[in-house]
Write a protein that holds these residues in place. Structure first.
Motif, PDB file in Angstrom:
ATOM      1  N   LEU A  39       0.817  -1.212   0.000  1.00  0.00           N
ATOM      2  CA  LEU A  39       0.000   0.000   0.000  1.00  0.00           C
ATOM      3  C   LEU A  39       0.854   1.267   0.000  1.00  0.00           C
ATOM      4  O   LEU A  39       0.596   2.191  -0.784  1.00  0.00           O
ATOM      5  N   ALA A  40       1.873   1.341   0.851  1.00  0.00           N
ATOM      6  CA  ALA A  40       2.719   2.540   0.879  1.00  0.00           C
ATOM      7  C   ALA A  40       3.405   2.748  -0.460  1.00  0.00           C
ATOM      8  O   ALA A  40       3.512   3.885  -0.951  1.00  0.00           O
ATOM      9  N   GLY A  41       3.885   1.661  -1.069  1.00  0.00           N
ATOM     10  CA  GLY A  41       4.540   1.771  -2.362  1.00  0.00           C
ATOM     11  C   GLY A  41       3.599   2.218  -3.454  1.00  0.00           C
ATOM     12  O   GLY A  41       3.971   3.021  -4.326  1.00  0.00           O
ATOM     13  N   LEU A  42       2.367   1.704  -3.444  1.00  0.00           N
ATOM     14  CA  LEU A  42       1.385   2.112  -4.451  1.00  0.00           C
ATOM     15  C   LEU A  42       1.050   3.591  -4.322  1.00  0.00           C
ATOM     16  O   LEU A  42       0.933   4.306  -5.324  1.00  0.00           O
ATOM     17  N   VAL A  43       0.883   4.042  -3.072  1.00  0.00           N
ATOM     18  CA  VAL A  43       0.583   5.464  -2.861  1.00  0.00           C
ATOM     19  C   VAL A  43       1.743   6.323  -3.352  1.00  0.00           C
ATOM     20  O   VAL A  43       1.554   7.286  -4.114  1.00  0.00           O
ATOM     21  N   ALA A  44       2.964   5.979  -2.920  1.00  0.00           N
ATOM     22  CA  ALA A  44       4.128   6.781  -3.306  1.00  0.00           C
ATOM     23  C   ALA A  44       4.328   6.793  -4.822  1.00  0.00           C
ATOM     24  O   ALA A  44       4.533   7.853  -5.430  1.00  0.00           O
ATOM     25  N   ALA A  45       4.266   5.627  -5.439  1.00  0.00           N
ATOM     26  CA  ALA A  45       4.526   5.534  -6.880  1.00  0.00           C
ATOM     27  C   ALA A  45       3.485   6.297  -7.686  1.00  0.00           C
ATOM     28  O   ALA A  45       3.825   7.025  -8.640  1.00  0.00           O
ATOM     29  N   THR A  46       2.209   6.154  -7.332  1.00  0.00           N
ATOM     30  CA  THR A  46       1.162   6.825  -8.117  1.00  0.00           C
ATOM     31  C   THR A  46       1.165   8.331  -7.888  1.00  0.00           C
ATOM     32  O   THR A  46       0.890   9.101  -8.813  1.00  0.00           O
ATOM     33  N   ALA A  82       4.264   9.642  -9.907  1.00  0.00           N
ATOM     34  CA  ALA A  82       3.989   9.573 -11.343  1.00  0.00           C
ATOM     35  C   ALA A  82       2.889  10.547 -11.739  1.00  0.00           C
ATOM     36  O   ALA A  82       2.884  11.076 -12.865  1.00  0.00           O
ATOM     37  N   GLY A  83       1.972  10.804 -10.813  1.00  0.00           N
ATOM     38  CA  GLY A  83       0.890  11.745 -11.098  1.00  0.00           C
ATOM     39  C   GLY A  83       1.355  13.162 -11.313  1.00  0.00           C
ATOM     40  O   GLY A  83       0.606  13.992 -11.859  1.00  0.00           O
ATOM     41  N   THR A  84       2.594  13.474 -10.902  1.00  0.00           N
ATOM     42  CA  THR A  84       3.156  14.810 -11.157  1.00  0.00           C
ATOM     43  C   THR A  84       3.835  14.892 -12.514  1.00  0.00           C
ATOM     44  O   THR A  84       4.403  15.933 -12.862  1.00  0.00           O
ATOM     45  N   GLY A  85       3.800  13.783 -13.265  1.00  0.00           N
ATOM     46  CA  GLY A  85       4.423  13.779 -14.589  1.00  0.00           C
ATOM     47  C   GLY A  85       5.809  13.184 -14.624  1.00  0.00           C
ATOM     48  O   GLY A  85       6.442  13.149 -15.685  1.00  0.00           O
ATOM     49  N   LYS A 111       5.643  13.580  -1.779  1.00  0.00           N
ATOM     50  CA  LYS A 111       5.843  15.027  -1.788  1.00  0.00           C
ATOM     51  C   LYS A 111       7.321  15.366  -1.647  1.00  0.00           C
ATOM     52  O   LYS A 111       7.830  16.296  -2.294  1.00  0.00           O
ATOM     53  N   GLY A 112       8.011  14.589  -0.772  1.00  0.00           N
ATOM     54  CA  GLY A 112       9.440  14.826  -0.607  1.00  0.00           C
ATOM     55  C   GLY A 112      10.222  14.568  -1.878  1.00  0.00           C
ATOM     56  O   GLY A 112      11.135  15.327  -2.235  1.00  0.00           O
ATOM     57  N   VAL A 113       9.866  13.495  -2.579  1.00  0.00           N
ATOM     58  CA  VAL A 113      10.535  13.176  -3.844  1.00  0.00           C
ATOM     59  C   VAL A 113      10.260  14.268  -4.871  1.00  0.00           C
ATOM     60  O   VAL A 113      11.173  14.729  -5.583  1.00  0.00           O
TER      61      VAL A 113
END
Length: 546
Positions: free
Chosen positions: A12-19, A22-25, A539-541
């Motif tokens: 779950l944490a990975g899915l949230v972070a990855a999406t 990626a959602g920022t382009g 957000k940090g990334v």
């Protein structure tokens, strides 16, 4: 191959972070060693900690951020220098749980069962451990239902070319150049069609090396690695059990923790763990040492292996870790629930999406049938096939069956006294028994009275049907410590400086900050910790990538 960011771990944490990234382009690689995405969230009951929600208010529950903060910090007991970031994460998470968390999830399509559960009812004091009010919000669809919107988003972002998923890719090293993280390397594992959760092949098919400006570790905890659990077992809890059951699949092995450590990140609070004392052996195991947790109502008589009743607050559903600590002091690895079939039918549930097909399948008819007219089909299956479940019409017959499982341990005279004394307290509408007083109080809450707490009655005399004894073992589950991170999800060194390019979220980060729960958790907080820490790491990334 190169991406802007790499996320290691498809839970779950990975899915949230990855999406979110990626959602920022940005171009993101999501790496997962197993043949599927979803991780532990898939197997979860889907409970989420929310504060002052519409579901609570409809049931007459008065909750507030102030009360939730008092409960959280009373449970956490922060007392170490390494708790600084965990404290900050806890404060931020509480505001999230009382603020935008529910609205964000509902905007994604997540819905909640209308009756709020009351987990970890506490140690008996207002400033101590436990939830003062019900806060356990069950996702309609349980763990799979919570994963659905994030898996849909993965597919959408894949279709747009912003996210690429690599299954069967086991990361074995974080790459560094001049002190900065620049990517990962590891082994491509051969394809495997084993059922989800079953041990998968570790036979190598090849190697990989991916480069990126940022790496996010979301690799989970160590709950299935019983050697590691014993290595870091907290001495304040006594000696670790000789026999433990595992509440998580084999791949939850703690390896991601040491990936981070080799890259320079600090690991903190690894002696803080969340294991349950109510585990039973799965009659149809999927992974090694597979156990299931009983989610008990508060009425069963809990006795140690010899038949001695546990002291307050060691009642079912009150204070899991205090109960575990007490049981470890007995020197024996198991304990017992004693109750009757009528109480079991009302109060017993089993943890996990697969053990709750009514909620997982979103069946209102099934919920009514199982929760009001139970026991549910999965509970009946354990009654009939579970090694740890014993049924008999008489207490003497039940005790003979208990004795047969562990000759020479049970004191039948003591157990008979305990059961009769408990029943005698029900002769009046008032009594001194703390557990029975609590049960009477809990039934004032409509959710408990309808779905969770049986009307108090004597166990002996046959009014509640046959007697039941359930043998209970320690069930490993969550790692409460881990990689120390700041509120941007950046992995920190022992000196408190960020490791350039390295981030962490979820259980591998102690669900944030290296331990936002402190010593104890309030339940419904693990999935929420994955959501929240995944968002902050993303957000940090994004900030680091500019």
């Amino acid at each position: 191959m190169e991406a802007d960011a790499i996320v290691v771990g498809g839970g779950l944490a990975g899915l949230v972070a990855a999406t979110e990234i990626a959602g920022t382009g940005r171009r993101v690689f999501l790496l997962e060693q197993e043949p599927y995405l979803g991780g532990q969230a898939y197997w979860s009951f889907g409970g989420l900690f929310l504060v002052d929600s519409p579901e609570q208010r409809r049931l007459g529950i008065r909750d507030s951020l102030e009360l939730a903060r008092e409960d959280w910090f009373g449970a956490a007991g922060f007392d170490r220098e390494t708790d600084a970031w965990g404290r900050r994460f806890a404060e931020a998470y509480l505001e999230f749980a009382a603020g935008e968390k529910r609205a964000w999830l509902t905007s994604l399509g997540v819905r909640f069962f209308p009756v709020v559960g009351w987990a970890e009812r506490g140690g008996g004091l207002a400033l101590g451990h436990g939830n003062s009010v019900p806060r356990f919000h069950i996702v309609w669809g349980t763990g799979p239902g919570l994963l659905e919107p994030f898996l849909r988003r993965v597919q959408e972002l894949q279709d747009r070319g912003l996210l690429k998923v690599f299954l069967r890719h086991r990361v074995e090293e974080v790459l560094l150049e001049k002190g900065r993280v620049v990517g990962v390397m590891g082994t491509v594992l051969e394809p495997d069609t084993v059922p989800r959760g079953a041990p998968s092949s570790r036979k190598p098919k090849g190697e990989f090396r991916f480069l990126a400006q940022a790496v996010v570790l979301t690799t989970g905890g160590m709950g299935a690695n019983l050697d590691l659990v014993r290595r870091f077992w907290p001495r304040r809890m006594g000696e670790p059990p000789r026999r433990m059951l595992s509440g998580v699949p084999d791949h939850v092995d703690g390896s991601g923790l040491f990936l981070a450590e080799r890259a320079g990140a600090a690991l903190v609070n690894l002696d803080r763990m969340w294991h349950y004392p109510e585990g039973v052996e799965n009659h149809a195991p999927i992974w090694s040492h597979h156990g299931i947790r009983i989610l008990p109502g508060p009425s069963a008589l809990w006795v140690d292996a010899t038949g001695r009743r546990l002291p307050p607050p060691c009642f079912p559903g009150f204070d899991a870790l205090e109960t575990l600590r007490h049981l470890r002091s007995t020197g024996l690895d198991w304990s017992w629930f004693i109750l009757d079939l009528r109480t079991l039918a009302k109060e017993f549930a089993l943890s996990g999406s697969e053990q709750n097909p009514d909620l997982t399948g979103r069946s209102w008819l099934g919920v009514v049938r199982n929760r009001i007219f139970g026991p549910s089909g999965p509970v009946r299956a354990f009654l009939q096939r579970g090694k740890d479940f014993l049924v008999d019409e008489t207490l003497s017959g039940l005790m003979r069956k208990m004795e047969a499982l562990a000759p020479g341990v049970l004191d039948p005279v003591r157990l008979e006294r305990e059961v009769k004394a408990r029943d005698r307290e029900l002769s009046n509408p008032f009594c001194k028994d703390a557990q029975l007083l609590a049960v009477q109080g809990f039934r004032r809450y409509l959710g408990d009275r309808l779905f969770r707490v049986a009307k108090p009655h004597p166990f002996l005399g046959g009014r509640g049907g046959p007697l039941v004894a359930v043998r209970l073992w320690t069930l490993t589950r969550k790692t409460l410590g881990g990689i120390q991170t700041d509120l941007k999800g950046r992995a920190l060194t022992l000196q408190g400086e960020p490791v350039p390019g390295l981030f962490a979220a979820g259980e591998v980060a102690g669900f944030g900050g290296g331990g936002m729960h402190g010593y104890k958790a309030l339940e419904g907080t693990f999935l929420g910790g994955c959501l929240f820490s995944g968002l902050l790491a993303a957000k940090g990334v994004a900030e680091e990538l500019g």
